[in-house]
Design an enzyme around this catalytic site. Sequence first.
Site, PDB file in Angstrom:
ATOM      1  N   HIS A 113      70.666  28.823   1.531  1.00  0.00           N
ATOM      2  CA  HIS A 113      71.627  29.290   0.535  1.00  0.00           C
ATOM      3  C   HIS A 113      72.039  30.747   0.772  1.00  0.00           C
ATOM      4  O   HIS A 113      72.298  31.480  -0.184  1.00  0.00           O
ATOM      5  CB  HIS A 113      71.049  29.106  -0.870  1.00  0.00           C
ATOM      6  CG  HIS A 113      70.728  27.679  -1.189  1.00  0.00           C
ATOM      7  ND1 HIS A 113      71.701  26.733  -1.474  1.00  0.00           N
ATOM      8  CD2 HIS A 113      69.545  27.018  -1.222  1.00  0.00           C
ATOM      9  CE1 HIS A 113      71.129  25.559  -1.685  1.00  0.00           C
ATOM     10  NE2 HIS A 113      69.818  25.702  -1.539  1.00  0.00           N
ATOM     11  N   LYS A 157      49.103  56.329  -5.079  1.00  0.00           N
ATOM     12  CA  LYS A 157      48.152  55.256  -5.388  1.00  0.00           C
ATOM     13  C   LYS A 157      48.244  54.851  -6.851  1.00  0.00           C
ATOM     14  O   LYS A 157      48.298  53.687  -7.179  1.00  0.00           O
ATOM     15  CB  LYS A 157      46.734  55.718  -5.056  1.00  0.00           C
ATOM     16  CG  LYS A 157      45.650  54.671  -5.344  1.00  0.00           C
ATOM     17  CD  LYS A 157      45.790  53.485  -4.422  1.00  0.00           C
ATOM     18  CE  LYS A 157      44.681  52.470  -4.614  1.00  0.00           C
ATOM     19  NZ  LYS A 157      44.933  51.268  -3.800  1.00  0.00           N
ATOM     20  N   GLU A 212      55.345  49.057   2.912  1.00  0.00           N
ATOM     21  CA  GLU A 212      54.624  50.235   2.438  1.00  0.00           C
ATOM     22  C   GLU A 212      54.113  51.109   3.572  1.00  0.00           C
ATOM     23  O   GLU A 212      54.208  52.340   3.504  1.00  0.00           O
ATOM     24  CB  GLU A 212      53.421  49.806   1.582  1.00  0.00           C
ATOM     25  CG  GLU A 212      53.763  49.371   0.177  1.00  0.00           C
ATOM     26  CD  GLU A 212      52.528  48.989  -0.600  1.00  0.00           C
ATOM     27  OE1 GLU A 212      52.406  49.420  -1.758  1.00  0.00           O
ATOM     28  OE2 GLU A 212      51.677  48.249  -0.058  1.00  0.00           O
ATOM     29  N   ARG A 230      45.876  59.721  -4.146  1.00  0.00           N
ATOM     30  CA  ARG A 230      46.816  59.458  -5.236  1.00  0.00           C
ATOM     31  C   ARG A 230      48.254  59.726  -4.822  1.00  0.00           C
ATOM     32  O   ARG A 230      49.179  59.295  -5.493  1.00  0.00           O
ATOM     33  CB  ARG A 230      46.457  60.319  -6.456  1.00  0.00           C
ATOM     34  CG  ARG A 230      45.132  59.934  -7.093  1.00  0.00           C
ATOM     35  CD  ARG A 230      44.735  60.924  -8.165  1.00  0.00           C
ATOM     36  NE  ARG A 230      45.627  60.867  -9.308  1.00  0.00           N
ATOM     37  CZ  ARG A 230      45.415  60.127 -10.382  1.00  0.00           C
ATOM     38  NH1 ARG A 230      44.357  59.333 -10.442  1.00  0.00           N
ATOM     39  NH2 ARG A 230      46.254  60.136 -11.394  1.00  0.00           N
ATOM     40  N   TRP A 263      53.122  65.587  -6.759  1.00  0.00           N
ATOM     41  CA  TRP A 263      54.046  64.591  -6.214  1.00  0.00           C
ATOM     42  C   TRP A 263      55.395  64.873  -6.861  1.00  0.00           C
ATOM     43  O   TRP A 263      55.532  64.785  -8.081  1.00  0.00           O
ATOM     44  CB  TRP A 263      53.553  63.189  -6.551  1.00  0.00           C
ATOM     45  CG  TRP A 263      54.283  62.072  -5.874  1.00  0.00           C
ATOM     46  CD1 TRP A 263      54.103  61.623  -4.599  1.00  0.00           C
ATOM     47  CD2 TRP A 263      55.275  61.212  -6.452  1.00  0.00           C
ATOM     48  NE1 TRP A 263      54.923  60.556  -4.347  1.00  0.00           N
ATOM     49  CE2 TRP A 263      55.655  60.269  -5.464  1.00  0.00           C
ATOM     50  CE3 TRP A 263      55.895  61.135  -7.701  1.00  0.00           C
ATOM     51  CZ2 TRP A 263      56.613  59.283  -5.691  1.00  0.00           C
ATOM     52  CZ3 TRP A 263      56.846  60.159  -7.941  1.00  0.00           C
ATOM     53  CH2 TRP A 263      57.188  59.251  -6.919  1.00  0.00           C
ATOM     54  N   CYS A 318      50.002  62.852  -8.607  1.00  0.00           N
ATOM     55  CA  CYS A 318      49.464  64.160  -8.948  1.00  0.00           C
ATOM     56  C   CYS A 318      47.983  64.156  -9.335  1.00  0.00           C
ATOM     57  O   CYS A 318      47.513  63.253  -9.992  1.00  0.00           O
ATOM     58  CB  CYS A 318      50.260  64.766 -10.094  1.00  0.00           C
ATOM     59  SG  CYS A 318      52.013  64.898  -9.792  1.00  0.00           S
ATOM     60  N   LYS A 340      53.418  44.810   1.608  1.00  0.00           N
ATOM     61  CA  LYS A 340      52.427  45.548   2.388  1.00  0.00           C
ATOM     62  C   LYS A 340      53.061  46.073   3.684  1.00  0.00           C
ATOM     63  O   LYS A 340      52.809  47.200   4.089  1.00  0.00           O
ATOM     64  CB  LYS A 340      51.242  44.633   2.689  1.00  0.00           C
ATOM     65  CG  LYS A 340      49.969  45.311   3.048  1.00  0.00           C
ATOM     66  CD  LYS A 340      49.382  46.122   1.892  1.00  0.00           C
ATOM     67  CE  LYS A 340      48.783  45.290   0.790  1.00  0.00           C
ATOM     68  NZ  LYS A 340      49.460  45.410  -0.490  1.00  0.00           N
ATOM     69  N   GLU A 368      54.027  39.519  -1.318  1.00  0.00           N
ATOM     70  CA  GLU A 368      52.993  40.520  -1.107  1.00  0.00           C
ATOM     71  C   GLU A 368      52.924  40.931   0.357  1.00  0.00           C
ATOM     72  O   GLU A 368      52.730  42.112   0.677  1.00  0.00           O
ATOM     73  CB  GLU A 368      51.639  39.993  -1.584  1.00  0.00           C
ATOM     74  CG  GLU A 368      50.444  40.809  -1.158  1.00  0.00           C
ATOM     75  CD  GLU A 368      50.527  42.279  -1.535  1.00  0.00           C
ATOM     76  OE1 GLU A 368      49.873  43.088  -0.857  1.00  0.00           O
ATOM     77  OE2 GLU A 368      51.262  42.631  -2.488  1.00  0.00           O
ATOM     78  N   ASN A 385      50.136  66.968 -15.089  1.00  0.00           N
ATOM     79  CA  ASN A 385      50.555  65.638 -14.627  1.00  0.00           C
ATOM     80  C   ASN A 385      51.418  65.015 -15.712  1.00  0.00           C
ATOM     81  O   ASN A 385      51.103  65.133 -16.901  1.00  0.00           O
ATOM     82  CB  ASN A 385      49.353  64.729 -14.378  1.00  0.00           C
ATOM     83  CG  ASN A 385      48.568  65.097 -13.145  1.00  0.00           C
ATOM     84  OD1 ASN A 385      48.976  65.956 -12.387  1.00  0.00           O
ATOM     85  ND2 ASN A 385      47.437  64.445 -12.955  1.00  0.00           N
ATOM     86  N   GLY A 386      52.471  64.295 -15.317  1.00  0.00           N
ATOM     87  CA  GLY A 386      53.337  63.640 -16.290  1.00  0.00           C
ATOM     88  C   GLY A 386      54.758  64.160 -16.193  1.00  0.00           C
ATOM     89  O   GLY A 386      55.118  64.888 -15.255  1.00  0.00           O
TER      90      GLY A 386
END
Length: 606
Positions: free
Chosen positions: A503, A601, A487, A27, A73, A2, A484, A480, A99-100
């Site tokens: 295993h 973001k 995402e 964001r 968002w 947001c 990526k 990582e 926001n929140g």
Amino acid sequence: MCGIVGYVGRQHAAPLLVEGLSRLEYRGYDSAGVAVLTSGKPRVVRTVGRVRDLEAAMPKRLAGTVGIGHTRWATHGPATEANAHPHASEDGRVLLVHNGILDNAAALRERLAADGVTLASDTDTEVLAHLVSRSEATSLEGKVIDALRQVTGTYAIAVLDADHPDRVVVARNGSPLVLGLGEREMFIASDVAALVRHTSQVVHLEDGELATVTASGFHTFTADAASVAKTPETLELSAEELEIGGHQHFMHKEMHEQPETVRRMLTGRLDDRFATARLDGLQLEPRELRAFRRVKILGCGSAYYVGQMGASMIEDLARIPADSEAASEFRYRNPIIEPDTLYVAVSQSGETADTLFAVREIQRKGGRVVGLVNVVGSSIARECDGGVYLHAGPEVAVASTKALTHMAVGFAMLAVALGRVRDLSFADGQRIINGLKQIPDQVAAVLEQEDAIAEVAKKVAAAPSLFFIGRVRGFPVSREGAQKFKEISYRHAEAYQTSELKHGPLALISEELPTVAIVPRDDLLQRNIGAAHEIAARRGPLLVVTHDGVDLGELDAARIVVPKNEDELDAILLTIPLQLLAYHAALSLGHDIDRPRNLAKSVTVE
């Protein structure tokens, strides 16, 4: 997540609000809206979709010099026009963006409904607009304070009231909010990126603070009406840094910026005289550094995985126990905070809510916590006891590339600094310092292979699922890499320790499941090659990320070759081709690379 923008001044507010919202698109959001006071009356425009959709929906003439805007968002309720911000009171005179998350929103909605209020949305935010409107206070400031006393949770809010048309009242608790100072005009934003074209002077609000913003300036105060003195800070950010330049995507631009930004990060921080790193921002003397007996690293997503790389470097070079943990889980398990442990909070934005809450939990229990953050003046940077700024410059793409590389370099410097006050010899310290100096040129050498990596990426993108594997230092690299890939390509990708294949996961190997194997030229080389042969024997397609001079024998595998550095630093370079791999896989699939679905973001809610 947001975004909030606001304006009070002499110019028409609407174009400035739209421009500010477009600066905050990175964001993550699914709807957008603005409210402008026009001749003392609120005009509201809201849409589902992008800021460009909002701009297209706005009337050609939307005059007014006071306004607020928002990109949402979805948390409470789906992405619909009714759930988009700004939200209004029943009489339409109070408008609010937020926001929140309000923890007691459900109870407040029930109470308002019982009092005869018709709720127009599914959101938690709407209740605040009604609470402000229903307050018996005479000032807008008093109305906002009354409303906030009834809620629990996190918020950054900006409030318009048609009965007080010269001002916007803002408040912060757990979500960032910044004021921008202009000439007879003021700006409001949740991120300085929205302000850089208009001002270089900003004021950050702290938790529990409110402000009245008018064209002539601002007044900051607390909920008990006590004034708070604020000194403006100068932004170290230019509008040009936020432009995409000649690149197709911000992610592509940011990957290619890495050689120069890493070189800049290292400038003045490598000490050849004492074969160490100078990290004055930590505010720790050598005696204090030496007193730590453990290092605990806390981050979320990619920051968590790069924390694992950092923990490995610290154990290798400083020979003290170190580990990385997901900050999102940390405070919920009632962690034991040890006085001789150095806690390190890692965040690109410096606003990651889970990491910020972990910082506060550590401090509440008396621990020492430092930050590795990219954004100067961010919440984590201000609340930690010291830290290291990453100096990567603004990162707009949701998938982190250059900031992640800077985090890894920052951990390498922290590791050598910790090591040199212990048992790391001058010669080994100088070896690592020299290795760090090589990294910018070596990153550039990997980026020069982009065309070849793009061809491989198109092939692996065709598979519905992938394995990424690595051993010891290579395992966080594989985690990582999988992150990526997930995402931005939306393909399932899973990371495993190479040693764990036997295993259980080996049962999944088939001609339809490619494996990306991290095979550095180190003391585990032959074991990694052996595992690759086991995959090939089961007809599993292979992509091997390795170093020059590695003999894979008769292995039928595609190969990406990365320049060799010191063993302890190799993980930094091994991540670079995985960035390119994910980017070109997503590009071949036609996805929105900079704004992947369902992601944000800066994750400023739990």
